[in-house]
Design an enzyme around this catalytic site. Structure first.
Site, PDB file in Angstrom:
ATOM      1  N   LYS A   1     123.286  93.691   2.824  1.00 46.63           N
ATOM      2  CA  LYS A   1     122.049  94.096   2.145  1.00 46.63           C
ATOM      3  C   LYS A   1     122.010  93.383   0.796  1.00 46.63           C
ATOM      4  CE  LYS A   1     119.496  98.372   1.278  1.00 46.63           C
ATOM      5  NZ  LYS A   1     119.585  99.836   1.407  1.00 46.63           N
TER       6      LYS A   1
ATOM      7  N   ASP B   1     116.697 111.053   1.723  1.00 49.12           N
ATOM      8  CA  ASP B   1     115.696 110.288   2.475  1.00 49.12           C
ATOM      9  C   ASP B   1     116.091 110.200   3.945  1.00 49.12           C
ATOM     10  OD1 ASP B   1     113.270 108.937   2.723  1.00 49.12           O
ATOM     11  OD2 ASP B   1     114.136 106.979   2.274  1.00 49.12           O
TER      12      ASP B   1
ATOM     13  N   VAL C   1     118.071  92.866   4.618  1.00 51.41           N
ATOM     14  CA  VAL C   1     119.339  93.064   5.309  1.00 51.41           C
ATOM     15  C   VAL C   1     119.521  91.918   6.299  1.00 51.41           C
ATOM     16  CG1 VAL C   1     120.721  94.603   6.762  1.00 51.41           C
ATOM     17  CG2 VAL C   1     119.150  95.572   5.075  1.00 51.41           C
TER      18      VAL C   1
ATOM     19  N   ILE D   1     117.637  90.868   9.553  1.00 51.48           N
ATOM     20  CA  ILE D   1     117.419  91.923  10.546  1.00 51.48           C
ATOM     21  C   ILE D   1     116.591  93.082  10.009  1.00 51.48           C
ATOM     22  CG2 ILE D   1     119.421  91.352  11.975  1.00 51.48           C
ATOM     23  CD1 ILE D   1     120.998  93.570  10.555  1.00 51.48           C
ATOM     24  N   GLY D   2     116.229  93.033   8.733  1.00 50.76           N
ATOM     25  CA  GLY D   2     115.403  94.084   8.160  1.00 50.76           C
ATOM     26  C   GLY D   2     115.048  93.765   6.727  1.00 50.76           C
ATOM     27  N   SER D   3     113.973  94.399   6.254  1.00 57.42           N
ATOM     28  CA  SER D   3     113.584  94.198   4.855  1.00 57.42           C
ATOM     29  C   SER D   3     112.761  95.381   4.387  1.00 57.42           C
ATOM     30  CB  SER D   3     112.791  92.898   4.693  1.00 57.42           C
ATOM     31  OG  SER D   3     111.576  92.987   5.389  1.00 57.42           O
ATOM     32  N   GLY D   4     112.718  95.515   3.075  1.00 57.03           N
ATOM     33  CA  GLY D   4     111.936  96.569   2.446  1.00 57.03           C
ATOM     34  C   GLY D   4     111.574  96.121   1.048  1.00 57.03           C
ATOM     35  N   GLY D   5     111.010  97.019   0.280  1.00 56.98           N
ATOM     36  CA  GLY D   5     110.588  96.683  -1.069  1.00 56.98           C
ATOM     37  C   GLY D   5     111.737  96.398  -2.013  1.00 56.98           C
ATOM     38  N   MET D   6     112.911  96.937  -1.695  1.00 51.85           N
ATOM     39  CA  MET D   6     114.062  96.812  -2.576  1.00 51.85           C
ATOM     40  C   MET D   6     114.996  95.677  -2.159  1.00 51.85           C
ATOM     41  SD  MET D   6     116.649  99.867  -3.725  1.00 51.85           S
ATOM     42  CE  MET D   6     117.870 100.011  -2.469  1.00 51.85           C
TER      43      MET D   6
END
Length: 190
Positions: free
Chosen positions: A39, A136, A24, A16-21
């Site tokens: 996560k 953040d 999810v 359902i989501g992603s980023g550089g780290m």
């Protein structure tokens, strides 16, 4: 990864989501039979500063219990796809994030802004009372629950007030999202 069981308890259903780290996933707690967000730290980050921040995120967010902060249920390390991974299991918040809401609806009404702002501020106040600074806050990190209420998430770069500055960041380094940061933070005056 989809359909796999993490930590012998959490079934991963879909990303359902992603980023550089991290990525999810929507998951299911097979013991309590409820949806969860899982996560998972991306491979290769485990023994880096990113891995340390990720594990700190789980511990930091778990210290906080407030209706306007995403609840952390579990954190740890397990094998997934034949690799050891670090993970954080959190409350699943189905309404998307504030950024998506703004993109979909356009400008929000004064009533919605006041309600969402008050909820986010209450969550931040709770964190601050417990010695945690988020660092953040942005529309992407404000999730909207099924009742339209805001919940802060992503304490990955939060700083605990009892931590020394060198534990949180290196001198001259800035963590956060520049677009949503105060100019004095970007000039390293805070």
């Amino acid at each position: 990864m989809i359909g796999m069981l993490l930590g012998e308890r959490f079934a991963l259903e879909r990303e359902i989501g992603s980023g550089g780290m991290a990525r999810v996933f929507l998951g299911r707690d097979t013991v309590l039979d409820r949806p969860v967000a899982v996560k998972v730290l991306n491979p290769g980050h485990d023994e880096t500063d990113i891995g340390s921040r990720f594990r700190r995120e789980g511990r930091t967010a778990a210290r906080l219990s407030h209706p306007n902060i995403v609840q952390v249920y579990d954190a740890g390390e397990a094998e997934l796809d034949g690799k050891k991974v670090s993970y954080i299991v959190m409350e699943y918040v189905p309404g998307g994030d504030l950024k998506g809401m703004i993109d979909k609806r356009g400008n929000l009404s004064e009533v919605d802004l006041a309600r969402l702002g008050a909820g986010a501020a209450a969550g931040l106040a709770h964190a601050h009372e417990r010695g945690v600074i988020h660092r953040d806050v942005k529309p992407h990190n404000v999730l909207i629950d099924a009742y339209g209420e805001p919940k802060l998430t992503d304490f990955g770069i939060a700083r605990a007030l009892d931590a020394t500055t060198s534990q949180a960041t290196r001198t001259g380094a800035y963590l956060g999202t520049a677009l949503y940061s105060a100019p004095e933070q970007l000039r390293a005056r805070v």
